[in-house]
Design a protein around this motif. Sequence first.
Motif, PDB file in Angstrom:
ATOM      1  N   VAL A 150       0.869  -1.179   0.000  1.00 49.09           N
ATOM      2  CA  VAL A 150       0.000   0.000   0.000  1.00 49.09           C
ATOM      3  C   VAL A 150       0.902   1.225   0.000  1.00 49.09           C
ATOM      4  O   VAL A 150       1.901   1.279   0.727  1.00 49.09           O
ATOM      5  CB  VAL A 150      -0.931  -0.012   1.236  1.00 49.09           C
ATOM      6  N   THR A 151       0.577   2.206  -0.837  1.00 47.40           N
ATOM      7  CA  THR A 151       1.401   3.407  -0.939  1.00 47.40           C
ATOM      8  C   THR A 151       0.563   4.670  -0.834  1.00 47.40           C
ATOM      9  O   THR A 151      -0.621   4.668  -1.176  1.00 47.40           O
ATOM     10  CB  THR A 151       2.194   3.414  -2.274  1.00 47.40           C
ATOM     11  N   ASP A 152       1.181   5.734  -0.324  1.00 50.38           N
ATOM     12  CA  ASP A 152       0.553   7.067  -0.398  1.00 50.38           C
ATOM     13  C   ASP A 152       1.422   7.919  -1.334  1.00 50.38           C
ATOM     14  O   ASP A 152       1.403   9.127  -1.293  1.00 50.38           O
ATOM     15  CB  ASP A 152       0.392   7.706   0.984  1.00 50.38           C
ATOM     16  N   PHE A 153       2.228   7.235  -2.138  1.00 51.58           N
ATOM     17  CA  PHE A 153       3.137   7.822  -3.132  1.00 51.58           C
ATOM     18  C   PHE A 153       4.327   8.558  -2.514  1.00 51.58           C
ATOM     19  O   PHE A 153       5.091   9.181  -3.212  1.00 51.58           O
ATOM     20  CB  PHE A 153       2.385   8.723  -4.129  1.00 51.58           C
ATOM     21  N   SER A 154       4.466   8.455  -1.171  1.00 52.45           N
ATOM     22  CA  SER A 154       5.704   8.971  -0.585  1.00 52.45           C
ATOM     23  C   SER A 154       6.366   7.868   0.234  1.00 52.45           C
ATOM     24  O   SER A 154       7.538   7.946   0.552  1.00 52.45           O
ATOM     25  CB  SER A 154       5.449  10.220   0.264  1.00 52.45           C
ATOM     26  N   ALA A 155       5.597   6.818   0.577  1.00 55.51           N
ATOM     27  CA  ALA A 155       6.146   5.676   1.318  1.00 55.51           C
ATOM     28  C   ALA A 155       5.301   4.454   0.985  1.00 55.51           C
ATOM     29  O   ALA A 155       4.197   4.577   0.463  1.00 55.51           O
ATOM     30  CB  ALA A 155       6.104   5.957   2.821  1.00 55.51           C
ATOM     31  N   VAL A 156       5.863   3.278   1.300  1.00 56.40           N
ATOM     32  CA  VAL A 156       5.137   2.029   1.040  1.00 56.40           C
ATOM     33  C   VAL A 156       5.139   1.153   2.282  1.00 56.40           C
ATOM     34  O   VAL A 156       6.091   1.173   3.062  1.00 56.40           O
ATOM     35  CB  VAL A 156       5.731   1.239  -0.153  1.00 56.40           C
ATOM     36  N   VAL A 157       4.051   0.387   2.453  1.00 56.06           N
ATOM     37  CA  VAL A 157       3.940  -0.561   3.564  1.00 56.06           C
ATOM     38  C   VAL A 157       3.427  -1.878   2.999  1.00 56.06           C
ATOM     39  O   VAL A 157       2.473  -1.896   2.214  1.00 56.06           O
ATOM     40  CB  VAL A 157       2.963  -0.042   4.653  1.00 56.06           C
ATOM     41  N   THR A 158       4.084  -2.979   3.390  1.00 59.99           N
ATOM     42  CA  THR A 158       3.632  -4.302   2.972  1.00 59.99           C
ATOM     43  C   THR A 158       2.489  -4.733   3.891  1.00 59.99           C
ATOM     44  O   THR A 158       2.592  -4.596   5.111  1.00 59.99           O
ATOM     45  CB  THR A 158       4.781  -5.320   3.048  1.00 59.99           C
ATOM     46  N   VAL A 159       1.414  -5.202   3.292  1.00 57.47           N
ATOM     47  CA  VAL A 159       0.250  -5.671   4.052  1.00 57.47           C
ATOM     48  C   VAL A 159       0.091  -7.164   3.786  1.00 57.47           C
ATOM     49  O   VAL A 159       0.210  -7.619   2.655  1.00 57.47           O
ATOM     50  CB  VAL A 159      -1.035  -4.922   3.609  1.00 57.47           C
ATOM     51  N   GLU A 160      -0.141  -7.924   4.855  1.00 55.06           N
ATOM     52  CA  GLU A 160      -0.407  -9.344   4.711  1.00 55.06           C
ATOM     53  C   GLU A 160      -1.802  -9.606   5.249  1.00 55.06           C
ATOM     54  O   GLU A 160      -2.151  -9.131   6.335  1.00 55.06           O
ATOM     55  CB  GLU A 160       0.625 -10.166   5.498  1.00 55.06           C
ATOM     56  N   TYR A 161      -2.603 -10.330   4.463  1.00 55.24           N
ATOM     57  CA  TYR A 161      -3.989 -10.585   4.840  1.00 55.24           C
ATOM     58  C   TYR A 161      -4.342 -12.018   4.498  1.00 55.24           C
ATOM     59  O   TYR A 161      -3.999 -12.509   3.429  1.00 55.24           O
ATOM     60  CB  TYR A 161      -4.909  -9.618   4.085  1.00 55.24           C
ATOM     61  N   GLU A 162      -5.012 -12.699   5.437  1.00 63.52           N
ATOM     62  CA  GLU A 162      -5.474 -14.048   5.157  1.00 63.52           C
ATOM     63  C   GLU A 162      -6.985 -14.030   5.181  1.00 63.52           C
ATOM     64  O   GLU A 162      -7.592 -13.738   6.200  1.00 63.52           O
ATOM     65  CB  GLU A 162      -4.932 -15.047   6.185  1.00 63.52           C
ATOM     66  N   GLY A 163      -7.581 -14.279   4.024  1.00 62.83           N
ATOM     67  CA  GLY A 163      -9.031 -14.248   3.924  1.00 62.83           C
ATOM     68  C   GLY A 163      -9.425 -13.889   2.511  1.00 62.83           C
ATOM     69  O   GLY A 163      -8.590 -13.758   1.624  1.00 62.83           O
ATOM     70  N   ILE A 164     -10.736 -13.729   2.333  1.00 62.54           N
ATOM     71  CA  ILE A 164     -11.237 -13.401   1.002  1.00 62.54           C
ATOM     72  C   ILE A 164     -11.254 -11.883   0.858  1.00 62.54           C
ATOM     73  O   ILE A 164     -11.862 -11.182   1.671  1.00 62.54           O
ATOM     74  CB  ILE A 164     -12.643 -14.013   0.798  1.00 62.54           C
ATOM     75  N   LEU A 165     -10.562 -11.406  -0.155  1.00 58.99           N
ATOM     76  CA  LEU A 165     -10.492  -9.962  -0.387  1.00 58.99           C
ATOM     77  C   LEU A 165     -11.795  -9.480  -1.023  1.00 58.99           C
ATOM     78  O   LEU A 165     -12.463 -10.237  -1.726  1.00 58.99           O
ATOM     79  CB  LEU A 165      -9.306  -9.639  -1.299  1.00 58.99           C
TER      80      LEU A 165
END
Length: 155
Positions: free
Chosen positions: A80-95
């Motif tokens: 996920v980005t706000d175009f100045s930084a990025v964060v890795t997201v991990e999710y288990e389930g139905i998106l």
Amino acid sequence: MAMHPQRKQRLIIVIFILVIAGLAAGLLGYALKENINLFYPPAEIVSGKAPVGKAIRAGGMVQEGSVQRASDSLKTRFVVTDFSAVVTVEYEGILPDLFAEGEGVVASGKLGEDGVFYATEVLAKHDETYMPPEVSDALEKAAAKRAEQQEKGEL
């Protein structure tokens, strides 16, 4: 001049009610503060402003080409980005159906010690024009910051 006994009794009752109401409001505020899910854009998470291990919400745009789905489970990793930084997201389930690269998302979960955001819920924007207000605010702030840095010639 002495206060009338009945008036004194009424005053004591009113003060007692105010004290009880104040205590109730204080306890309610404390309980809500413990439960509130504050929103953090990626730039604040990367800069260390987001608490580790506490229930928070993170959001921004799903970075193009960043979605990795596990072949043996419902585990998905994306950036996920706000175009100045990025964060890795991990999710288990139905998106959600509307989850896609280049689209806005808000994830609820906890930030791990490893800097990965472990989501328990992922919400995608529900039409082409909708963007959660905190995501659009974060994107506007990041864009303004980038413009400011470009003016200073930092980039």
